[in-house]
Design a protein around this motif. Structure first.
Motif, PDB file in Angstrom:
ATOM      1  N   ILE A 166     -11.872  -2.324  -0.310  1.00  0.00           N
ATOM      2  CA  ILE A 166     -12.859  -2.332   0.772  1.00  0.00           C
ATOM      3  C   ILE A 166     -14.114  -1.551   0.400  1.00  0.00           C
ATOM      4  O   ILE A 166     -15.079  -1.555   1.150  1.00  0.00           O
ATOM      5  CB  ILE A 166     -12.273  -1.777   2.086  1.00  0.00           C
ATOM      6  CG1 ILE A 166     -11.803  -0.335   1.908  1.00  0.00           C
ATOM      7  CG2 ILE A 166     -11.148  -2.665   2.594  1.00  0.00           C
ATOM      8  CD1 ILE A 166     -11.479   0.384   3.214  1.00  0.00           C
ATOM      9  N   GLN A 178     -12.872  -6.988  -0.092  1.00  0.00           N
ATOM     10  CA  GLN A 178     -12.166  -7.400   1.115  1.00  0.00           C
ATOM     11  C   GLN A 178     -10.978  -6.482   1.351  1.00  0.00           C
ATOM     12  O   GLN A 178     -10.421  -5.932   0.404  1.00  0.00           O
ATOM     13  CB  GLN A 178     -11.621  -8.831   0.975  1.00  0.00           C
ATOM     14  CG  GLN A 178     -12.672  -9.902   0.925  1.00  0.00           C
ATOM     15  CD  GLN A 178     -12.042 -11.282   0.740  1.00  0.00           C
ATOM     16  OE1 GLN A 178     -12.246 -11.920  -0.271  1.00  0.00           O
ATOM     17  NE2 GLN A 178     -11.270 -11.718   1.712  1.00  0.00           N
ATOM     18  N   ASN A 179     -10.591  -6.377   2.600  1.00  0.00           N
ATOM     19  CA  ASN A 179      -9.382  -5.648   2.941  1.00  0.00           C
ATOM     20  C   ASN A 179      -8.186  -6.429   2.402  1.00  0.00           C
ATOM     21  O   ASN A 179      -8.162  -7.658   2.468  1.00  0.00           O
ATOM     22  CB  ASN A 179      -9.295  -5.503   4.468  1.00  0.00           C
ATOM     23  CG  ASN A 179      -8.184  -4.588   4.892  1.00  0.00           C
ATOM     24  OD1 ASN A 179      -7.009  -4.846   4.635  1.00  0.00           O
ATOM     25  ND2 ASN A 179      -8.548  -3.505   5.546  1.00  0.00           N
ATOM     26  N   HIS A 180      -7.192  -5.716   1.903  1.00  0.00           N
ATOM     27  CA  HIS A 180      -6.006  -6.401   1.369  1.00  0.00           C
ATOM     28  C   HIS A 180      -5.278  -7.222   2.426  1.00  0.00           C
ATOM     29  O   HIS A 180      -4.523  -8.132   2.087  1.00  0.00           O
ATOM     30  CB  HIS A 180      -5.066  -5.431   0.667  1.00  0.00           C
ATOM     31  CG  HIS A 180      -4.628  -4.246   1.468  1.00  0.00           C
ATOM     32  ND1 HIS A 180      -4.304  -3.059   0.869  1.00  0.00           N
ATOM     33  CD2 HIS A 180      -4.463  -4.037   2.793  1.00  0.00           C
ATOM     34  CE1 HIS A 180      -3.947  -2.186   1.787  1.00  0.00           C
ATOM     35  NE2 HIS A 180      -4.048  -2.757   2.964  1.00  0.00           N
ATOM     36  N   THR A 217      -6.354   3.769   3.173  1.00  0.00           N
ATOM     37  CA  THR A 217      -5.626   2.593   3.642  1.00  0.00           C
ATOM     38  C   THR A 217      -4.963   2.943   4.967  1.00  0.00           C
ATOM     39  O   THR A 217      -4.617   4.098   5.214  1.00  0.00           O
ATOM     40  CB  THR A 217      -4.580   2.144   2.600  1.00  0.00           C
ATOM     41  OG1 THR A 217      -3.749   3.264   2.261  1.00  0.00           O
ATOM     42  CG2 THR A 217      -5.241   1.595   1.348  1.00  0.00           C
ATOM     43  N   SER A 253      -3.141  -2.421   8.659  1.00  0.00           N
ATOM     44  CA  SER A 253      -3.600  -3.446   7.710  1.00  0.00           C
ATOM     45  C   SER A 253      -2.687  -3.521   6.490  1.00  0.00           C
ATOM     46  O   SER A 253      -2.500  -4.592   5.911  1.00  0.00           O
ATOM     47  CB  SER A 253      -5.050  -3.194   7.292  1.00  0.00           C
ATOM     48  OG  SER A 253      -5.190  -1.938   6.660  1.00  0.00           O
ATOM     49  N   THR A 292      -5.099  -3.029  -4.113  1.00  0.00           N
ATOM     50  CA  THR A 292      -5.936  -1.847  -3.906  1.00  0.00           C
ATOM     51  C   THR A 292      -6.548  -1.457  -5.252  1.00  0.00           C
ATOM     52  O   THR A 292      -6.011  -0.596  -5.951  1.00  0.00           O
ATOM     53  CB  THR A 292      -5.089  -0.689  -3.343  1.00  0.00           C
ATOM     54  OG1 THR A 292      -3.921  -0.535  -4.159  1.00  0.00           O
ATOM     55  CG2 THR A 292      -4.645  -0.957  -1.907  1.00  0.00           C
TER      56      THR A 292
END
Length: 191
Positions: free
Chosen positions: A53, A79-81, A115, A119, A28
């Motif tokens: 993101i 990108q998303n983690h 967050t 995810s 993050t």
């Protein structure tokens, strides 16, 4: 003197387990504080993956890195983690020394972009698979913001259910302050 903050504790624990030349991940990126600390820890021969993101977060991170002299070993990923297992080079799988999560929202930005527990749990599972034996995963949780309490509960439940032969989990928290940020860390025991 007082106790270390949760973020300072996370940095300390990571510095005890990662070194120059290692592969590390900031799950993050946010404002880039953790990304910069990881880059300085592993040096120019290391590799840092930084996920976020929000382009604004990656821009802040890039500015922080440039202000510190630039760090070409950092890969900034919009990108998303949760996609980290696919984004990290296959040869780095099982070789990562440390992974940092600093959950919640990007300070000074839209606080509705946060967050999410679903995810985050996927990302934590992926992170555990990427870590080497003896590697560390740190996760700073923020139960004081909207939805943060649910995410903190989900992460704590995930860590509590982790078999001890896979990883050893610890909790660093101020029990008198329920809404204060706190830290969960996991040291991987086996690959």
């Amino acid at each position: 003197m007082g106790f270390l903050s949760v973020l300072s504790t996370a940095h300390k624990w990571i510095a005890e387990r990662a070194a120059c030349g290692d592969i590390v991940i900031d799950a993050t990126a946010g404002g880039g504080v953790d990304t910069l600390a990881l880059a300085e820890l592993v040096g120019p021969k290391g590799c840092v993956y930084a996920f976020d993101i929000q382009q604004a977060a990656l821009d802040r991170t890039r500015e922080r890195l440039e202000a510190a002299g630039g760090h070409p070993q950092v890969k900034l990923l919009l990108q998303n983690h949760a996609s980290m297992a696919d984004a990290v080079a296959p040869e780095h799988s099982g070789q990562v020394a440390a992974i940092m999560f600093n959950l919640g929202y990007l300070p000074g930005s839209d606080q509705s972009i946060v967050t999410q527990p679903e995810s985050t749990i996927v990302a934590l599972e992926a992170a555990l698979g990427l870590l080497r034996t003896g590697g560390i995963l740190t996760c700073v949780l923020y139960p004081g913001h909207s939805g943060g309490d649910l995410e903190a509960e989900a992460v704590e439940a995930w860590a509590s259910a982790l078999p001890q032969q896979v990883g050893q989990a610890v909790l660093y928290r101020q029990p008198q302050r329920n809404a204060a940020p706190y830290l969960i860390a996991i040291e991987k025991r086996k690959t």
